[in-house]
Design an enzyme around this catalytic site. Structure first.
Site, short mmCIF file in Angstrom:
data_model
loop_
_atom_site.label_atom_id
_atom_site.label_comp_id
_atom_site.label_asym_id
_atom_site.label_seq_id
_atom_site.Cartn_x
_atom_site.Cartn_y
_atom_site.Cartn_z
CG ASP A 297 -69.87 -8.51 60.55
OD1 ASP A 297 -69.54 -7.99 59.47
OD2 ASP A 297 -70.91 -8.20 61.16
N PRO B 298 -65.95 -1.18 61.43
CG PRO B 298 -65.36 0.78 60.29
CD PRO B 298 -65.81 -0.63 60.06
CG ASN C 213 -69.42 -5.72 64.66
OD1 ASN C 213 -70.43 -5.34 65.25
ND2 ASN C 213 -69.46 -6.60 63.67
#
Length: 556
Positions: A143, A146, A148
């Protein structure tokens, strides 16, 4: 929750909320430190199986210890809700960072990522370092986006939520917590519900890098189905549409990151990291700010400043610095003579630069194809392979060249060669191919440099020397290829090319034989034992042969 104490953590404030839960800033009363607590939604850990999987994934992520990965301290439970105790990062997400105007940039436009190119490359290198560390530990993020990725107060990257995205599953893309925004960063295999590995993270990383550079994601759609179709079937708009003056290596990196087929992508984050670091060396700190593409009337051509000790040349140049001391009594005649000399130099320069010349590709990217063994002894194939690997190693030390790794070109051994197709597969503009023939104590290496698009010969050379001079062949060949591609060499690079790994050819011979055993695709204890014996013999012949010691360490 604010003000409550859970276990020994006092909740201070709410930091954010998303599909993977709610995050709070808290004070660890036991260790007197600030931490972040992430409470996971109950639907993610509803069953005992989900809970066990969550704990297993979190433990694996907690084993990661890297400056660009958010550290997981602990996993706990409160009122049947699982939560993670993480390192608190004083900063913003990469998305939020893009909304803050870069003070060094003159660009501040709505809807663009207000980052300088050098900042984007620095961020990309740090993200690639984090991915490389995680993938080495067999942890796939799943996943990367941006939201994360954090940027702390010292402008350093921290990648969040390693090991947690697997909880969302990959089979059903319309689960709660899955949005079109998140889907924009998924790989084609992830969108199709197939099994994913670390190469899926590499694709997602490519989407993030593209967005940092272009200001938009490469694949878009008004609804989930349209987004899925775009990711699986459509090609991204070339980055050159947004950044027409960027370095060609940057275009190449993005193209490979965003390959639909995982087999055609970079096969490891470590390879991406190497390419990004090479790009950083080549690019200047005086690049144009990264934002939306300027209109044609506003576009300017930016020539990157040369790295320290190098010159940027668009064509061959000749320059001489002369200091002249003129006695007073002869000054007038000397001035006339100098004037005539200057005119002559101008005419000579006009003649020189007006001569027809063979243009070379501006993108100095090169693949060295496996060398054909023409030696009468079939066992000498290891010798040809050793020279092939050493040529690649020598050329890779030249910062002005981009050289494809040996592992990527070995699949073309003994195959019919369609130069344009091979160059397209590898993303290069030039190919080097040749032959090696060993007869007793003599060796002949013949090579030709080919421009892929036109299949014309840019340069060719034949080296026929005693075996004792094998290193001289490699040095001369590397310099002449660099010269043929108009690549400049720094004094440090020249020094590295001139440095011999060993002066003992017998030691070198044992070393390359050992290397051939190690490189065989099938694992065999006998192969590795043979490699050990050969490397030990190399060290016997030259106790200072560092390459042999390194090889021995690798085999053990």
């Amino acid at each position: 929750m604010i003000g409550q104490t859970i276990s020994h953590y006092r909740i201070v404030e709410k930091l954010g909320e998303g599909g993977m839960g709610v995050v709070y800033k808290a004070h660890d009363n036991k260790l007197d430190r600030t931490v972040a607590l992430k409470f996971l939604p109950s639907h993610l850990t509803k069953s005992d199986e989900d809970k066990h999987r969550f704990i297993r994934e979190a433990k694996a992520a907690a084993a990661l210890n890297h400056p660009h990965i958010c550290t997981i301290h602990n996993v706990d439970e409160h009122d049947a809700n699982q939560f993670i105790v993480m390192e608190y990062i004083d900063g913003v997400t990469l998305r939020q960072r893009s909304e803050v105007r870069d003070q060094r940039s003159e660009v501040s436009q709505l809807g663009t990522w207000n980052l300088k190119l050098e900042t984007v490359i620095d961020y990309a290198i740090q993200i690639a370092e984090a991915l490389s560390e995680a993938h080495d530990k067999d942890i796939v993020h799943r996943d990367i986006k941006p939201e994360n990725i954090m940027v702390d107060s010292k402008n350093r990257i921290k990648v969040m939520d390693f090991g947690l995205a697997k909880l969302k599953g990959t089979g059903n893309l319309t689960k709660a917590g899955s949005t079109v925004g998140t889907m924009a960063y998924m790989s084609p295999e992830q969108v199709q519900g197939n099994e994913v590995d670390h190469r899926s993270d590499i694709f997602s990383f490519g989407v993030v890098l593209y967005e940092m550079l272009a200001g938009v994601t490469p694949f878009r759609g008004d609804h989930e189905a349209a987004m899925m179709y775009s990711i699986v079937n459509e090609e991204a708009t070339p980055l050159s549409e947004y950044l027409p003056d960027a370095h060609s290596d940057l275009y190449h990196i993005l193209d490979r990151l965003l390959e639909k087929d995982p087999e055609e992508r970079y096969q490891s984050a470590a390879d991406v990291l190497t390419e990004l670091k090479r790009l950083k060396r080549k690019t200047s700190s005086k690049q144009i700010p990264v934002s939306s593409a300027p209109s044609s009337k506003d576009r300017t051509h930016t020539v990157p400043a040369a790295p320290e000790g190098e010159e940027v040349q668009s064509q061959p140049q000749r320059s001489t610095s002369v200091t002249i001391t003129i006695p007073e009594f002869g000054k007038r005649k000397a001035v006339i003579a100098i004037g005539i000399g200057v005119v002559a130099l101008i005419l000579a320069a006009y003649w020189f630069f007006s001569m027809p010349s063979i243009p070379v590709p501006e993108d100095r990217s090169l693949a060295v194809l496996p060398l054909e063994n023409l030696s009468p002894d079939p066992e000498d194939v290891f010798f040809a392979d050793g020279i092939h690997e050493d040529i690649i190693t020598h050329l890779s030390t030249i910062g002005d060249l981009r050289v494809i790794t040996r592992g990527s070109v070995m699949r073309y051994t003994g195959t019919p060669r369609d130069y344009r197709a091979i160059a397209g597969d590898l993303g290069v503009t030039a190919l080097l191919e040749g032959t090696v023939r060993r007869l007793g104590d003599r060796v002949r290496v013949s090579v030709q440099l080919i421009e892929a698009d036109t299949e014309r010969n840019l340069w060719a050379g034949t080296y026929d020397k005693d075996l004792d001079n094998i290193f001289e062949i490699q040095r001369e060949l590397s310099r002449e290829i660099a010269d043929a591609l108009h690549a400049s060499l720094t004094p440090q690079e020249l020094e590295r090319l001139d440095k011999l790994p060993t002066e003992n050819t017998e030691a070198y011979n044992f070393y390359i034989q050992a290397r051939e055993y190690v490189s065989r695709p099938e694992y065999s204890p006998d192969n590795w034992e043979s490699a050990i014996q050969l490397l030990e013999r190399a060290i016997e012949h030259d106790p200072q042969f560092a390459h042999a010691y390194a090889g021995l360490s690798f085999v053990h």
